[in-house]
Design a protein around this motif. Structure first.
Motif, PDB file in Angstrom:
ATOM      1  N   LEU A  50       0.874  -1.326  -0.020  1.00  0.00           N
ATOM      2  CA  LEU A  50       0.072   0.044  -0.225  1.00  0.00           C
ATOM      3  C   LEU A  50       0.898   1.186   0.071  1.00  0.00           C
ATOM      4  CD1 LEU A  50      -2.988   0.730   0.191  1.00  0.00           C
ATOM      5  CD2 LEU A  50      -2.669   0.860   2.573  1.00  0.00           C
ATOM      6  N   ILE A  51       1.942   1.238   0.608  1.00  0.00           N
ATOM      7  CA  ILE A  51       2.914   2.305   0.756  1.00  0.00           C
ATOM      8  C   ILE A  51       3.461   2.362  -0.348  1.00  0.00           C
ATOM      9  CG2 ILE A  51       4.859   3.207   2.181  1.00  0.00           C
ATOM     10  CD1 ILE A  51       3.599   2.224   4.669  1.00  0.00           C
ATOM     11  N   ALA A  52       3.874   1.485  -1.055  1.00  0.00           N
ATOM     12  CA  ALA A  52       4.834   1.481  -2.390  1.00  0.00           C
ATOM     13  C   ALA A  52       3.632   2.107  -3.463  1.00  0.00           C
ATOM     14  CB  ALA A  52       5.347   0.126  -2.678  1.00  0.00           C
ATOM     15  N   GLY A  53       2.547   1.855  -3.480  1.00  0.00           N
ATOM     16  CA  GLY A  53       1.755   2.379  -4.338  1.00  0.00           C
ATOM     17  C   GLY A  53       1.283   3.733  -4.036  1.00  0.00           C
ATOM     18  N   SER A  54       1.331   4.190  -2.509  1.00  0.00           N
ATOM     19  CA  SER A  54       1.072   5.549  -2.359  1.00  0.00           C
ATOM     20  C   SER A  54       2.309   6.509  -2.635  1.00  0.00           C
ATOM     21  CB  SER A  54       0.841   5.595  -0.832  1.00  0.00           C
ATOM     22  OG  SER A  54       0.780   6.986  -0.343  1.00  0.00           O
ATOM     23  N   ASN A  55       3.406   5.867  -2.509  1.00  0.00           N
ATOM     24  CA  ASN A  55       4.655   6.614  -2.838  1.00  0.00           C
ATOM     25  C   ASN A  55       5.231   6.958  -4.152  1.00  0.00           C
ATOM     26  OD1 ASN A  55       5.136   7.191  -0.090  1.00  0.00           O
ATOM     27  ND2 ASN A  55       6.529   5.335   0.420  1.00  0.00           N
ATOM     28  N   ARG A 181     -13.435  -0.717  -6.763  1.00  0.00           N
ATOM     29  CA  ARG A 181     -13.989   0.610  -6.171  1.00  0.00           C
ATOM     30  C   ARG A 181     -13.066   1.746  -6.351  1.00  0.00           C
ATOM     31  NH1 ARG A 181     -17.494   3.662  -5.088  1.00  0.00           N
ATOM     32  NH2 ARG A 181     -18.833   3.669  -3.120  1.00  0.00           N
ATOM     33  N   VAL A 182     -11.734   1.679  -6.315  1.00  0.00           N
ATOM     34  CA  VAL A 182     -11.224   3.109  -6.461  1.00  0.00           C
ATOM     35  C   VAL A 182     -10.889   3.244  -8.118  1.00  0.00           C
ATOM     36  CG1 VAL A 182      -9.953   2.723  -4.389  1.00  0.00           C
ATOM     37  CG2 VAL A 182      -8.647   1.911  -6.367  1.00  0.00           C
ATOM     38  N   THR A 183     -11.166   2.459  -8.722  1.00  0.00           N
ATOM     39  CA  THR A 183     -11.355   2.706 -10.384  1.00  0.00           C
ATOM     40  C   THR A 183     -10.116   2.907 -10.782  1.00  0.00           C
ATOM     41  OG1 THR A 183     -13.321   4.079 -10.124  1.00  0.00           O
ATOM     42  CG2 THR A 183     -12.290   3.765 -12.155  1.00  0.00           C
ATOM     43  N   PRO A 184      -9.121   1.648 -11.182  1.00  0.00           N
ATOM     44  CA  PRO A 184      -7.873   1.730 -11.463  1.00  0.00           C
ATOM     45  C   PRO A 184      -7.810   2.362 -12.835  1.00  0.00           C
ATOM     46  CG  PRO A 184      -8.731  -0.292 -11.443  1.00  0.00           C
ATOM     47  CD  PRO A 184      -9.824   0.481 -10.810  1.00  0.00           C
ATOM     48  N   GLU A 265      -4.013   4.707  -6.401  1.00  0.00           N
ATOM     49  CA  GLU A 265      -5.252   5.533  -6.965  1.00  0.00           C
ATOM     50  C   GLU A 265      -5.965   6.331  -5.652  1.00  0.00           C
ATOM     51  OE1 GLU A 265      -6.198   6.051  -9.689  1.00  0.00           O
ATOM     52  OE2 GLU A 265      -5.238   4.560 -10.890  1.00  0.00           O
ATOM     53  N   LEU A 266      -5.940   5.700  -4.528  1.00  0.00           N
ATOM     54  CA  LEU A 266      -6.588   6.424  -3.284  1.00  0.00           C
ATOM     55  C   LEU A 266      -5.639   7.262  -2.531  1.00  0.00           C
ATOM     56  CD1 LEU A 266      -9.364   6.482  -1.740  1.00  0.00           C
ATOM     57  CD2 LEU A 266      -8.418   4.843  -0.053  1.00  0.00           C
ATOM     58  N   LEU A 267      -4.489   6.992  -2.280  1.00  0.00           N
ATOM     59  CA  LEU A 267      -3.354   7.620  -1.685  1.00  0.00           C
ATOM     60  C   LEU A 267      -2.473   8.416  -2.460  1.00  0.00           C
ATOM     61  CD1 LEU A 267      -2.489   4.708   1.047  1.00  0.00           C
ATOM     62  CD2 LEU A 267      -4.466   6.627   1.168  1.00  0.00           C
ATOM     63  N   HIS A 268      -1.843   7.920  -3.567  1.00  0.00           N
ATOM     64  CA  HIS A 268      -0.920   8.626  -4.237  1.00  0.00           C
ATOM     65  C   HIS A 268      -1.531   9.754  -5.245  1.00  0.00           C
ATOM     66  CE1 HIS A 268       2.706   9.074  -6.765  1.00  0.00           C
ATOM     67  NE2 HIS A 268       2.188   9.144  -7.685  1.00  0.00           N
ATOM     68  N   SER A 269      -2.652   9.539  -5.788  1.00  0.00           N
ATOM     69  CA  SER A 269      -3.322  10.679  -6.495  1.00  0.00           C
ATOM     70  C   SER A 269      -3.821  12.075  -5.428  1.00  0.00           C
ATOM     71  CB  SER A 269      -4.481  10.133  -7.091  1.00  0.00           C
ATOM     72  OG  SER A 269      -5.470   9.698  -6.190  1.00  0.00           O
ATOM     73  N   ALA A 270      -4.097  11.492  -4.170  1.00  0.00           N
ATOM     74  CA  ALA A 270      -4.627  12.561  -3.195  1.00  0.00           C
ATOM     75  C   ALA A 270      -3.418  13.069  -2.436  1.00  0.00           C
ATOM     76  CB  ALA A 270      -5.580  12.291  -2.490  1.00  0.00           C
TER      77      ALA A 270
END
Length: 441
Positions: A50-55, A181-184, A265-270
């Protein structure tokens, strides 16, 4: 099905000698792979992804996929040793010298003590978030430990596998639902399959850490024990085992990719940052509830619990089997056989139940106090050393005369195990280097 050892033909006596009749590969046999996938993917793995996707967005999607391929080779090698030789993995380790015995003994005692507390705490977090007014986190942790103890103590492998399969189903539904749900962004996701490093400091080590952390601990070594406990005890089950193993890590891949999508999608984009460790998942639950409603937030917490609790009962069962095998060899069993595991005798042994108690009761002390600093450092070093130990000893065993010629490593398996050994050796050195040794002494 392709031969993952890389051998294209068999020569010598082993090829002509009659062997067990091969079982036809069938989906109805799948089982140990589901168990190892559920146990290996804990809350920590989901947070790391999750953190890898966020960063980094989708940039490291390829690394997560490679991590699954590396673990396929390791688990396949464990299962192949058990089926080809009829002997357990610890019996193979013991044949390499007494140093393996000492390493495993120290590792099992210290790792089990610290991991027991971590597993109970991880399982307790989502329950406290779901039922905040019932009791404190420490008591939720104790409840999870006691339920896990009772479940493994009174049930044998068949029931254990069925419950793990149900919990994996919950994990699967929740993670895939969240990813949808987060629309990839499918274009970015496919681009993430190209091996590109993030343009940041320490990007190589961060990437190696993601590859090495995708569902891989001592539970990979337990895979061969679960294969035997299922009743697969000879090389006639080899094709079935390989299908089972690939299903396991395809499942792992889906979990990991789904969480990376959520992070991207949820964390990185925001530009939202979350904490490392299990508490990061609680933060994610709050974010999901705020963005998509209470039902989605609660559903995620249920999936979080399923992920954590499968790791708890998986370790309670699998590592206890390994410890029972270790003590049996120390007490005079000169050659540990897979048939003993298939009979269920190990699950009824005092050694199995003693290690179950060790995983459950002493770690409860850690739930009520700060973690012992020196013990945590030793735990980190031993944990980092286990995976290179596993990869390199499997290479040693499966290229030697201890393995029938027909089932020894071919070029593909040797390459994958060598890559795994080198990867985990680098991560081990980094882990040892990063420890605060100046405060240890």
């Amino acid at each position: 099905m392709a031969d993952t050892t890389g051998n294209t033909q068999h020569t010598g006596a082993a090829a002509t000698a009659p062997g067990p009749h091969p079982r036809k590969s069938s989906w109805r046999h799948i089982g140990p792979g589901i168990v190892v996938a559920a146990t290996g993917v804990g809350a920590g793995d989901l947070v790391a992804t999750l953190i890898a996707g966020s960063n980094f967005g989708y940039t490291l999607l390829w690394a997560a996929v490679i991590g699954c391929l590396v673990k396929i080779s390791l688990a396949e090698a464990c299962g192949r040793w058990h089926l080809a030789t009829g002997r357990t993995l610890f019996d193979g380790w013991a044949a390499l010298g007494r140093w393996t015995t000492w390493f495993f003994a120290v590792y099992a005692v210290i790792w089990g003590f610290v991991y027991g507390a971590a597993a109970m705490s991880s399982s307790a977090l989502p329950l406290q978030a779901l039922f905040p007014d019932v009791m404190d986190l420490e008591w939720w942790g104790i409840a999870c430990g006691l339920v896990g103890l009772a479940f493994v103590w009174f049930n044998k492998y068949d029931v254990f596998e069925k419950v793990m399969t149900v919990l994996v189903g919950v994990m699967f539904v929740v993670t895939v639902y969240l990813a949808v749900r987060v629309t990839p962004n499918l274009g970015d996701a496919f681009a993430g399959l190209l091996p590109v490093l993030p343009d940041e400091e320490d990007s190589v080590l961060n990437t190696l850490g993601l590859i090495g952390g995708v569902g891989g601990t001592i539970t990979l070594a337990a895979y061969g024990y679960w294969v035997n406990a299922k009743g697969w005890t000879d090389s006639g089950w080899m094709t079935v085992m390989r299908l089972d193993n690939r299903v396991a890590y395809a499942t792992t891949g889906i979990f990991v990719v789904a969480m990376l999508v959520v992070g991207a999608e949820l964390l990185h984009s925001a530009n939202i940052a979350i904490a490392s460790g299990d508490k990061g998942l609680i933060q994610l639950g709050d974010i999901l509830e705020e963005q998509y409603g209470t039902a989605t937030g609660k559903l995620f917490l249920i999936g979080f619990f399923a992920t954590s609790f499968t790791s708890l009962i998986g370790v309670w069962h699998g590592v206890s089997l390994m410890f029972a095998d270790f003590l049996a060899r120390q007490r005079g069993e000169r050659e540990a056989r897979g048939e003993v595991l298939a009979s269920g005798r190990r699950e009824r042994s005092w050694a199995f139940r003693a290690y179950l108690l060790w995983l459950t009761f002493p770690p409860m002390i850690l739930l009520f106090q700060d973690e012992p600093f020196r013990l945590i450092i030793i735990y980190g070093v031993l944990g980092a050393a286990f995976m290179p130990f596993l990869a390199l000893t499997l290479m040693w065993l499966l290229n030697s005369s201890r393995t029938p010629r027909e089932w020894r490593n071919g070029p593909l398996s040797n390459t994958m195990l060598a890559v795994a050994g080198l990867l985990f050796l680098v991560l081990c050195v980094k882990q040892v280097w990063d420890q605060p040794w100046s405060q240890f002494f």
